[in-house]
Motif scaffolding. Structure first.
Motif, short mmCIF file in Angstrom:
data_model
loop_
_atom_site.label_atom_id
_atom_site.label_comp_id
_atom_site.label_asym_id
_atom_site.label_seq_id
_atom_site.Cartn_x
_atom_site.Cartn_y
_atom_site.Cartn_z
N HIS A 4 8.62 -6.78 -1.95
CA HIS A 4 9.31 -5.70 -1.84
C HIS A 4 8.90 -4.21 -3.30
O HIS A 4 8.54 -4.01 -3.34
CB HIS A 4 10.44 -5.57 -1.69
CG HIS A 4 11.44 -4.01 -1.37
ND1 HIS A 4 10.67 -3.39 -0.10
CD2 HIS A 4 12.23 -3.40 -2.10
CE1 HIS A 4 12.15 -1.93 -0.12
NE2 HIS A 4 12.60 -1.93 -1.58
N PHE A 5 9.51 -5.42 -4.47
CA PHE A 5 9.13 -4.69 -5.26
C PHE A 5 7.67 -4.47 -6.49
O PHE A 5 7.48 -3.49 -6.16
CB PHE A 5 9.62 -5.76 -6.68
CG PHE A 5 11.49 -5.05 -6.80
CD1 PHE A 5 12.42 -3.69 -6.29
CD2 PHE A 5 12.61 -6.33 -6.85
CE1 PHE A 5 13.53 -3.71 -6.93
CE2 PHE A 5 14.10 -6.30 -6.44
CZ PHE A 5 14.57 -5.45 -6.56
N CYS A 6 6.44 -5.35 -5.32
CA CYS A 6 5.64 -5.14 -6.29
C CYS A 6 4.80 -3.15 -4.95
O CYS A 6 3.71 -3.17 -5.59
CB CYS A 6 4.96 -6.05 -5.40
SG CYS A 6 4.88 -7.70 -6.55
N LYS A 7 5.44 -4.16 -4.29
CA LYS A 7 4.70 -2.62 -2.90
C LYS A 7 5.72 -0.93 -3.52
O LYS A 7 4.32 -0.96 -3.27
CB LYS A 7 5.60 -2.85 -1.17
CG LYS A 7 4.78 -4.30 -0.62
CD LYS A 7 5.22 -3.93 0.41
CE LYS A 7 4.43 -5.25 1.69
NZ LYS A 7 4.92 -4.96 2.76
N PHE A 12 4.79 3.56 -6.47
CA PHE A 12 5.23 4.40 -7.26
C PHE A 12 3.56 4.66 -8.43
O PHE A 12 3.50 5.96 -8.71
CB PHE A 12 6.32 3.88 -8.22
CG PHE A 12 6.75 5.18 -9.43
CD1 PHE A 12 7.41 6.15 -8.93
CD2 PHE A 12 6.08 4.50 -11.13
CE1 PHE A 12 7.92 6.12 -10.11
CE2 PHE A 12 6.65 4.99 -12.03
CZ PHE A 12 7.33 6.37 -11.34
N LEU A 13 3.13 3.99 -8.36
CA LEU A 13 1.65 3.90 -10.25
C LEU A 13 0.59 4.73 -8.80
O LEU A 13 -0.60 5.73 -9.73
CB LEU A 13 1.21 2.53 -10.20
CG LEU A 13 -0.22 2.78 -10.92
CD1 LEU A 13 0.57 2.88 -11.78
CD2 LEU A 13 -0.57 0.99 -10.74
N VAL A 14 0.47 4.43 -7.64
CA VAL A 14 0.12 5.30 -6.80
C VAL A 14 0.38 7.14 -7.04
O VAL A 14 -0.81 7.97 -6.93
CB VAL A 14 -0.65 4.76 -5.48
CG1 VAL A 14 -1.19 5.92 -4.70
CG2 VAL A 14 -1.54 4.29 -5.79
N LEU A 15 1.18 7.56 -6.05
CA LEU A 15 2.35 8.73 -6.75
C LEU A 15 1.70 8.91 -8.50
O LEU A 15 1.21 10.30 -7.82
CB LEU A 15 3.08 8.43 -6.87
CG LEU A 15 3.67 9.95 -6.43
CD1 LEU A 15 3.59 10.73 -5.27
CD2 LEU A 15 5.41 9.06 -6.82
N ILE A 16 2.38 8.48 -9.36
CA ILE A 16 1.57 9.10 -10.48
C ILE A 16 0.53 9.58 -10.65
O ILE A 16 0.25 10.09 -10.97
CB ILE A 16 2.17 8.07 -11.58
CG1 ILE A 16 3.73 7.41 -11.63
CG2 ILE A 16 1.85 8.59 -13.02
CD1 ILE A 16 4.24 8.54 -11.39
N ILE A 17 -0.70 9.12 -9.73
CA ILE A 17 -2.09 8.91 -10.14
C ILE A 17 -2.57 9.81 -9.25
O ILE A 17 -2.69 11.25 -9.81
CB ILE A 17 -2.52 7.89 -10.22
CG1 ILE A 17 -2.57 6.30 -11.18
CG2 ILE A 17 -4.77 8.42 -9.64
CD1 ILE A 17 -3.55 5.24 -10.68
#
Length: 98
Positions: A4-7, A12-17
């Motif tokens: 769950h934390f990995c997803k 979050f990383l994709v959103l920032i990019i």
């Protein structure tokens, strides 16, 4: 739990990019402040005008009568008319008797 934390972390990383990429993209120019006064005061005046229009539109001081109040008033008006009609009928009967 670790999945769950990995997803969430990947999302979050994709959103920032995506946000960084769209921040560099060309877009419409920022809004021009109204020419009433300086930039800050003009927007404050526009905000106050909009706020005043909303207050006048909603009119918070008006008390809307309930449907039961309207029904009660209507029934009372009908009762008054019937009472007046009965009095007239009684007067006509008394006039006929005399």
């Amino acid at each position: 739990m670790q999945r769950h934390f990995c997803k969430v972390g990947e999302g979050f990383l994709v959103l920032i990019i995506v946000l960084l990429a769209t921040g560099c993209a060309p877009g419409p120019p920022p809004p021009i402040p109204p020419g009433l006064f300086s930039a800050g005061i003009g927007w404050i005046v526009v905000g106050l005008l909009i706020w005043g229009a909303i207050l006048l539109w909603k009119n918070p001081n008006s008390t809307k009568p309930n449907k039961t109040d309207q029904l009660t008033e209507t029934l009372n008006a009908i009762n008054e008319r019937l009472t007046a009609l009965e009095e007239k009928m009684n007067q006509l009967e008394k006039n006929k008797e005399q």
